[in-house]
Design a protein around this motif. Sequence first.
Motif, PDB file in Angstrom:
ATOM      1  N   SER A  69      22.130 -30.612 -24.642  1.00 41.94           N
ATOM      2  CA  SER A  69      21.000 -31.467 -24.279  1.00 41.94           C
ATOM      3  C   SER A  69      20.538 -31.082 -22.880  1.00 41.94           C
ATOM      4  N   GLU A  70      19.263 -30.740 -22.760  1.00 40.96           N
ATOM      5  CA  GLU A  70      18.709 -30.328 -21.467  1.00 40.96           C
ATOM      6  C   GLU A  70      17.555 -31.260 -21.090  1.00 40.96           C
ATOM      7  N   GLY A  71      17.771 -32.106 -20.110  1.00 39.28           N
ATOM      8  CA  GLY A  71      16.709 -32.955 -19.580  1.00 39.28           C
ATOM      9  C   GLY A  71      15.989 -33.795 -20.625  1.00 39.28           C
ATOM     10  N   VAL A  72      16.754 -34.390 -21.534  1.00 41.94           N
ATOM     11  CA  VAL A  72      16.127 -35.140 -22.636  1.00 41.94           C
ATOM     12  C   VAL A  72      15.613 -36.501 -22.168  1.00 41.94           C
ATOM     13  N   HIS A  73      14.342 -36.721 -22.419  1.00 42.28           N
ATOM     14  CA  HIS A  73      13.681 -37.997 -22.107  1.00 42.28           C
ATOM     15  C   HIS A  73      13.169 -38.619 -23.395  1.00 42.28           C
ATOM     16  N   LYS A  74      13.239 -39.946 -23.452  1.00 40.53           N
ATOM     17  CA  LYS A  74      12.689 -40.682 -24.594  1.00 40.53           C
ATOM     18  C   LYS A  74      12.120 -42.003 -24.098  1.00 40.53           C
ATOM     19  N   SER A  75      10.865 -42.258 -24.464  1.00 41.18           N
ATOM     20  CA  SER A  75      10.224 -43.529 -24.091  1.00 41.18           C
ATOM     21  C   SER A  75       9.680 -44.217 -25.328  1.00 41.18           C
ATOM     22  N   TYR A  76       9.646 -45.540 -25.270  1.00 40.49           N
ATOM     23  CA  TYR A  76       8.927 -46.347 -26.259  1.00 40.49           C
ATOM     24  C   TYR A  76       7.818 -47.036 -25.474  1.00 40.49           C
ATOM     25  N   GLY A  77       6.601 -46.544 -25.620  1.00 39.11           N
ATOM     26  CA  GLY A  77       5.518 -47.086 -24.800  1.00 39.11           C
ATOM     27  C   GLY A  77       5.820 -46.809 -23.337  1.00 39.11           C
ATOM     28  N   SER A  78       5.807 -47.861 -22.521  1.00 40.66           N
ATOM     29  CA  SER A  78       6.044 -47.681 -21.084  1.00 40.66           C
ATOM     30  C   SER A  78       7.529 -47.804 -20.726  1.00 40.66           C
ATOM     31  N   VAL A  79       8.366 -48.077 -21.720  1.00 43.75           N
ATOM     32  CA  VAL A  79       9.806 -48.247 -21.452  1.00 43.75           C
ATOM     33  C   VAL A  79      10.522 -46.913 -21.635  1.00 43.75           C
ATOM     34  N   GLU A  80      11.087 -46.403 -20.540  1.00 39.16           N
ATOM     35  CA  GLU A  80      11.827 -45.140 -20.601  1.00 39.16           C
ATOM     36  C   GLU A  80      13.286 -45.441 -20.932  1.00 39.16           C
ATOM     37  N   VAL A  81      13.720 -45.007 -22.110  1.00 35.97           N
ATOM     38  CA  VAL A  81      15.068 -45.329 -22.587  1.00 35.97           C
ATOM     39  C   VAL A  81      16.067 -44.238 -22.193  1.00 35.97           C
ATOM     40  N   LEU A  82      15.631 -42.983 -22.229  1.00 29.90           N
ATOM     41  CA  LEU A  82      16.465 -41.857 -21.786  1.00 29.90           C
ATOM     42  C   LEU A  82      15.737 -41.160 -20.641  1.00 29.90           C
TER      43      LEU A  82
END
Length: 253
Positions: free
Chosen positions: A7-20
């Motif tokens: 995993s390299e710099g994994v980001h995950k958002s739901y709308g404006s909420v950044e979860v990862l």
Amino acid sequence: MSVMVKSEGVHKSYGSVEVLKGIDLEVRKGEVFCLIGPSGSGKSTFLRCINHLEKINAGRLYVDGELVGYRQKGDKLYELKDSEVALQRRDIGMVFQRFNLFPHMTAAENVMEAPIQVKGVSKAAAKERAHHLLERVGLGDKARNYPAQLSGGQQQRVAIARALAMDPKLMLFDEPTSALDPELVGDVLDVMRDLAESGMTMVVVTHEMGFAREVGDNLVFMDGGVVVESGDPREVLNNPRHERTQSFLSKVL
């Protein structure tokens, strides 16, 4: 030892909420990799990104050297078609918190279904393998039972057998014991121990600190969408360095 999940710099958002918020980690082949942390820390979301059940917003995820969910051309990523993602998922077994068995099928039929439908395995071969796998998870005598006739722990062991029926190279467990009565947890953890001993690469989101300490090769503590601390499970659990880890473990150990 080669790397199974990267995993390299994994980001995950739901709308404006950044979860990862930028997850970097590696899971080596044959390793039992445990993810712990409070609810809402992003553990389950990250697990679901590994087989593209959740699409990441930035970063890269690789399984066995192959980019998950996307194809790269130059600097650009192009999302794979559903059929191509399904091909990648064939090699990744997933066991959910809720067992997700087909209620109208027996235990054996639940285990047989994917190899027949996805891999084109003959019914006879799938049936034989299903019985073998049910034996392996201690349910050889329950092949003809429907999910409603099984306890939660038994259903979860059928779910593990079902995942194994596809001969995965990687198994993902999303809090597999959290929906079970306490006395049923041990049977499921025993099956997972057996899998670990057989060399299966496993990523396990869990609240079972005893399992993480005893079976885990690596432990990551997540909070607020980031990796706070990682290392040998016994070291992290016995001597957490980070204040946030100490606070969390003081409540759960």
